[in-house]
Design a protein around this motif. Structure first.
Motif, PDB file in Angstrom:
ATOM      1  N   MET A  54       3.257   4.271   6.638  1.00 47.17           N
ATOM      2  CA  MET A  54       3.479   4.667   5.427  1.00 47.17           C
ATOM      3  C   MET A  54       2.221   4.178   4.607  1.00 47.17           C
ATOM      4  N   PHE A  55       0.903   5.053   4.517  1.00 49.27           N
ATOM      5  CA  PHE A  55       0.228   4.208   3.899  1.00 49.27           C
ATOM      6  C   PHE A  55      -0.404   4.597   2.436  1.00 49.27           C
ATOM      7  N   LEU A  56      -0.787   3.454   1.502  1.00 52.45           N
ATOM      8  CA  LEU A  56      -0.994   2.946   0.239  1.00 52.45           C
ATOM      9  C   LEU A  56      -2.065   3.360   0.073  1.00 52.45           C
ATOM     10  N   ILE A  57      -2.630   3.568  -1.285  1.00 48.80           N
ATOM     11  CA  ILE A  57      -3.860   3.498  -1.056  1.00 48.80           C
ATOM     12  C   ILE A  57      -4.009   2.913  -2.921  1.00 48.80           C
ATOM     13  N   TYR A  58      -4.663   2.162  -3.403  1.00 49.08           N
ATOM     14  CA  TYR A  58      -3.836   1.697  -4.526  1.00 49.08           C
ATOM     15  C   TYR A  58      -5.827   1.304  -5.137  1.00 49.08           C
ATOM     16  N   ASN A  59      -5.457   1.627  -6.499  1.00 50.78           N
ATOM     17  CA  ASN A  59      -6.550   1.090  -7.773  1.00 50.78           C
ATOM     18  C   ASN A  59      -5.962  -0.396  -8.141  1.00 50.78           C
ATOM     19  N   LYS A  60      -6.468  -1.458  -7.365  1.00 47.40           N
ATOM     20  CA  LYS A  60      -5.513  -2.303  -8.564  1.00 47.40           C
ATOM     21  C   LYS A  60      -6.129  -3.160  -9.721  1.00 47.40           C
ATOM     22  N   TRP A 101       3.801 -13.353  -6.411  1.00 46.62           N
ATOM     23  CA  TRP A 101       2.670 -13.956  -6.524  1.00 46.62           C
ATOM     24  C   TRP A 101       1.287 -12.885  -5.962  1.00 46.62           C
ATOM     25  N   TRP A 102       1.381 -12.009  -5.876  1.00 47.34           N
ATOM     26  CA  TRP A 102       0.157 -11.753  -4.644  1.00 47.34           C
ATOM     27  C   TRP A 102      -1.030 -10.826  -5.374  1.00 47.34           C
ATOM     28  N   ASP A 103      -2.113 -11.344  -5.326  1.00 49.32           N
ATOM     29  CA  ASP A 103      -2.883 -10.312  -6.647  1.00 49.32           C
ATOM     30  C   ASP A 103      -3.496  -9.388  -5.783  1.00 49.32           C
ATOM     31  N   PHE A 104      -2.746  -8.674  -4.588  1.00 47.99           N
ATOM     32  CA  PHE A 104      -3.214  -7.528  -4.121  1.00 47.99           C
ATOM     33  C   PHE A 104      -5.072  -7.437  -2.797  1.00 47.99           C
ATOM     34  N   THR A 105      -5.570  -9.267  -2.942  1.00 49.42           N
ATOM     35  CA  THR A 105      -6.039  -9.493  -2.204  1.00 49.42           C
ATOM     36  C   THR A 105      -6.144 -10.162  -1.216  1.00 49.42           C
ATOM     37  N   ALA A 106      -5.939 -11.509  -2.110  1.00 49.32           N
ATOM     38  CA  ALA A 106      -5.656 -13.061  -1.041  1.00 49.32           C
ATOM     39  C   ALA A 106      -4.925 -12.927   1.033  1.00 49.32           C
ATOM     40  N   TYR A 138     -12.039  -2.765   2.265  1.00 53.01           N
ATOM     41  CA  TYR A 138     -12.875  -1.295   2.212  1.00 53.01           C
ATOM     42  C   TYR A 138     -14.309  -2.287   1.095  1.00 53.01           C
ATOM     43  N   ASN A 139     -15.071  -1.208   1.128  1.00 55.32           N
ATOM     44  CA  ASN A 139     -16.585  -1.982   0.779  1.00 55.32           C
ATOM     45  C   ASN A 139     -16.303  -1.993  -0.912  1.00 55.32           C
ATOM     46  N   ASN A 140     -15.717  -1.260  -1.847  1.00 61.38           N
ATOM     47  CA  ASN A 140     -14.571  -1.189  -2.880  1.00 61.38           C
ATOM     48  C   ASN A 140     -13.550  -2.412  -3.188  1.00 61.38           C
ATOM     49  N   GLN A 141     -13.530  -3.787  -3.955  1.00 65.92           N
ATOM     50  CA  GLN A 141     -12.412  -4.490  -3.996  1.00 65.92           C
ATOM     51  C   GLN A 141     -11.965  -4.041  -4.981  1.00 65.92           C
ATOM     52  N   GLY A 142     -11.827  -3.239  -6.119  1.00 64.80           N
ATOM     53  CA  GLY A 142     -10.749  -2.183  -6.939  1.00 64.80           C
ATOM     54  C   GLY A 142     -10.218  -1.770  -6.157  1.00 64.80           C
ATOM     55  N   ILE A 143     -10.255  -1.640  -4.945  1.00 68.81           N
ATOM     56  CA  ILE A 143      -9.225  -0.631  -3.616  1.00 68.81           C
ATOM     57  C   ILE A 143      -8.337  -1.601  -2.751  1.00 68.81           C
ATOM     58  N   LEU A 144      -7.311  -1.151  -2.594  1.00 62.75           N
ATOM     59  CA  LEU A 144      -5.960  -1.886  -1.534  1.00 62.75           C
ATOM     60  C   LEU A 144      -5.992  -0.543  -1.142  1.00 62.75           C
ATOM     61  N   ASP A 165      11.634  -4.393   7.360  1.00 67.88           N
ATOM     62  CA  ASP A 165      10.244  -4.755   7.457  1.00 67.88           C
ATOM     63  C   ASP A 165       9.732  -5.195   8.785  1.00 67.88           C
ATOM     64  N   GLY A 166       8.756  -3.520   8.911  1.00 69.96           N
ATOM     65  CA  GLY A 166       7.470  -3.711  10.202  1.00 69.96           C
ATOM     66  C   GLY A 166       6.874  -3.906   9.408  1.00 69.96           C
ATOM     67  N   PRO A 167       6.009  -3.973   9.871  1.00 72.89           N
ATOM     68  CA  PRO A 167       4.606  -4.725  10.246  1.00 72.89           C
ATOM     69  C   PRO A 167       3.186  -3.918   9.391  1.00 72.89           C
ATOM     70  N   ILE A 168       3.195  -4.613   8.479  1.00 73.57           N
ATOM     71  CA  ILE A 168       1.926  -4.576   7.270  1.00 73.57           C
ATOM     72  C   ILE A 168       0.826  -4.655   7.620  1.00 73.57           C
ATOM     73  N   LYS A 169      -0.692  -4.000   7.319  1.00 69.14           N
ATOM     74  CA  LYS A 169      -1.772  -4.513   7.501  1.00 69.14           C
ATOM     75  C   LYS A 169      -2.806  -3.543   6.826  1.00 69.14           C
ATOM     76  N   GLN A 170      -3.809  -4.343   5.746  1.00 69.18           N
ATOM     77  CA  GLN A 170      -4.153  -4.593   5.129  1.00 69.18           C
ATOM     78  C   GLN A 170      -5.286  -4.285   5.652  1.00 69.18           C
TER      79      GLN A 170
END
Length: 611
Positions: free
Chosen positions: A548-554, A412-417, A529-535, A521-526
């Motif tokens: 591991m680093f994920l860059i995603y155009n949500k 249910w996550w929107d990749f933002t909240a 970024y100045n563009n809200q469309g990028i995760l 289930d290690g630590p996850i950090k968000q």
């Protein structure tokens, strides 16, 4: 006063202070205050386990434990607090330094006080706090070890074989090759037990008889031979089997046979329609003033399972086909014996684990009894707690039961909240989790997205990235859009296929197997970024020696630019960075600056190891 007189005065004052201190402290305790043992931050180590904790008097201690092969090779601590806290922490560090984790667990506050000798009684709580906070770091170590030994570094990749879609068990073997080729190592099956009048899979009236829609014959309903054969076939293919454990309620059909097993409540009903208005506990019998006798009737009876709408406490969601078990019943021993027999029944068939339905609605001591009962004879049996909707307090209670896995709400996550990562990083301390893009209770993801293949693939990848475990419901790989139903689904609902991403799922499952941080289930950090469309999301291993680093155009509709001056800001070990693809490619990053555009739903993955 000359210098010699002043020095003599200072010496006299120090002697006086020391003498006063010796009234409350031993000489040894005072020596630790002046020359503490291992005060400071432990140098970087791949085996460091860190915990922080505030005491009742608001002192703050952080432990740094270097643990190798079950032994504490170094114990350091950092302190923000009073001298007595420092003395207690210093002695605790000295006692655990160089000993096994098992021996360290045996040390209590009384042992610390005994070693210190004379110590102010008013400050004995400092020793309690020092030992308790040290044990938090040991908890993290033991949970990491449990994950590794139980899972063999491989998180569960679960295929939910929804039985109503598949029909008779004798036909299930035809799907095993497909499930195996996708790389799943577990099959989870919803309840196969005989059901009550509603026909719902979760309204069980006889736990030891099979639902006739899955059985080959009347005899098979009693013996479960077809299911036992299927379990054997799964094991031959390297797949473990998990079944639902539904013990918080049964079908109301069981009440007549076991009338003393269930919760009783005052039930308010409308006279004209007999509809239930509200339930009340025994000592809360509602008055006729609130419910006039000409409109309502009040009866003392077995309560149906129900939930109160948090937005409107007068509104109930009632499951009329279910009755709640009363674990405080005078006949609890009968209840416990019944479900222990059911656990044995499954384990003897070869079942490897249990999904614990609505786990937070069952008291912790009950779970502890059942889990202990099973693991005494089947130590590798797995318990997965279905915890969706649980509060933090309820999660804490479930954690005390010793569950092997919990469930995340990342679907249910929107990749933002911020709530999702806050919840994950809080709950991951209790047990590793299982994520999914859909389950048997939710709408089909392909229906929610209008049948988009690219988002179907990514959301499975993201679930596999996010948690130690991952699950899909049968049909996800084909983009089924009709929701599964615990009452009405039949094999005729198989399809239609919108697409086939079976090969993509196989690649993702193989990719997940290869990288340790994706099986924990290690630590996850968000990162902002100045563009809200990028995760931007970084996931670490439990020991924080792999990132591991994920860059995603949500944004699923438009492209978005991404500019990162230096990837080393996000992957900050002094070691090489590699870009990864699901096809197995591992490309060395020679230019840490990233400046490009990401297509809708496009992602990039990078990895870095500390050593």
């Amino acid at each position: 006063m000359n210098h010699e007189d002043f020095d003599d005065l200072v010496a006299d004052l120090q002697q006086y202070v020391d003498a006063k201190d010796l009234e409350d402290f031993s000489e040894y305790s005072l020596s630790l205050s002046k020359n503490p043992f291992h005060l400071g931050v432990l140098p970087e180590s791949k085996t460091v386990f860190t915990s922080s904790m505030k005491s009742s008097c608001d002192d703050d201690i952080t432990w740094y434990l270097d643990i190798s092969e079950g032994r504490i090779t170094q114990a350091f601590y950092d302190l923000q607090g009073c001298a007595t806290s420092g003395i207690a922490a210093s002695q605790t560090a000295k006692m655990i330094d160089g000993i096994s984790v098992q021996d360290a667990r045996q040390i209590n506050a009384q042992d610390v006080l005994l070693a210190l000798g004379k110590f102010p009684k008013a400050n004995h709580h400092c020793a309690v706090w020092a030992v308790k906070s040290m044990n938090l770091a040991l908890d993290l170590y033991e949970k990491a070890q449990r994950q590794k030994t139980t899972l063999n570094l491989e998180g569960p990749r679960i295929y939910n074989l929804f039985p109503r879609l598949f029909g008779q068990i004798s036909k299930w073997k035809d799907h095993l090759t497909h499930i195996k080729e996708m790389g799943f190592n577990w099959i989870y099956v919803n309840p196969l037990n005989n059901v009550g009048f509603s026909g719902s899979l979760y309204s069980i009236k006889d736990y030891f008889t099979m639902n006739p829609i899955f059985a080959q014959s009347v005899e098979d309903q009693k013996t479960w031979t077809s299911f036992q054969t299927f379990i054997e076939q799964c094991h031959e293919n390297g797949i473990k089997v998990m079944v639902d454990l539904v013990i918080n309620h049964t079908a109301v059909d069981m009440v007549q046979e076991h009338p003393t097993w269930y919760k009783m409540k005052w039930i308010v009903k409308k006279k004209q329609s007999d509809a239930i208005v509200m339930f009340y506990d025994k000592d809360e019998k509602p008055s006729s003033k609130k419910y006039p006798e000409d409109e309502f009737r009040i009866v003392w009876d077995v309560a149906n399972a129900y939930a109160v709408n948090p937005d409107n406490t007068k509104e109930l969601q009632i499951w009329g086909d279910l009755a709640e078990i009363d674990f405080n019943s005078p006949d609890y021993s009968e209840i416990e014996s019944y479900f222990c027999r059911f656990l044995d029944f499954n384990l003897k068939m070869g079942v490897d684990g249990f999904r614990c339905d609505a786990a937070y609605q069952v008291p912790t001591p009950i779970w502890r009894k059942f889990i202990s009962y099973v693991k005494n004879n089947y130590p590798n049996a797995v318990f997965w707690a279905e915890t969706l909707g649980a509060t933090m307090d309820q999660y804490l209670e479930v954690e005390k039961a010793g569950m092997d896995f919990i469930t995340t709400s990342v679907k249910w996550w929107d990749f933002t909240a911020p709530w999702c990562l806050e919840q994950y990083n809080a709950f991951r301390k209790f047990a590793p989790s299982v994520s999914f893009p859909e389950n048997h209770d939710t709408p089909r993801f392909a229906w929610e997205t209008g049948g988009r293949k690219d988002t179907q693939i990514f959301c499975y990848l993201f679930s596999a990235f996010f948690s130690a475990g991952v699950m899909i419901t049968s049909g996800y790989e084909f983009g089924f859009q009709k929701k599964t139903d615990v009452v009405n689904t039949t094999p005729e609902d198989w399809g239609p296929k919108k697409f086939d991403i079976s090969q993509d799922i196989a690649l993702i499952n193989e990719f997940k197997k290869q990288w340790g941080c994706l099986n924990e289930d290690g630590p996850i950090k968000q990162f902002e970024y100045n563009n809200q469309g990028i995760l931007l999301l970084q996931k670490s291993s439990m020991m924080e020696d792999q990132k591991m680093f994920l860059i995603y155009n949500k944004d699923w509709e438009i492209s978005n630019p991404i500019y990162i001056p230096d990837l080393k800001y996000y992957l900050d070990f002094n070691t090489p960075i590699y870009q990864l693809t699901l096809l197995g490619a591992k490309m060395l990053v020679t230019e840490p600056c990233l400046n490009r555009s990401l297509k809708p739903n496009e992602y990039l993955l990078y990895v870095q190891n500390k050593y």
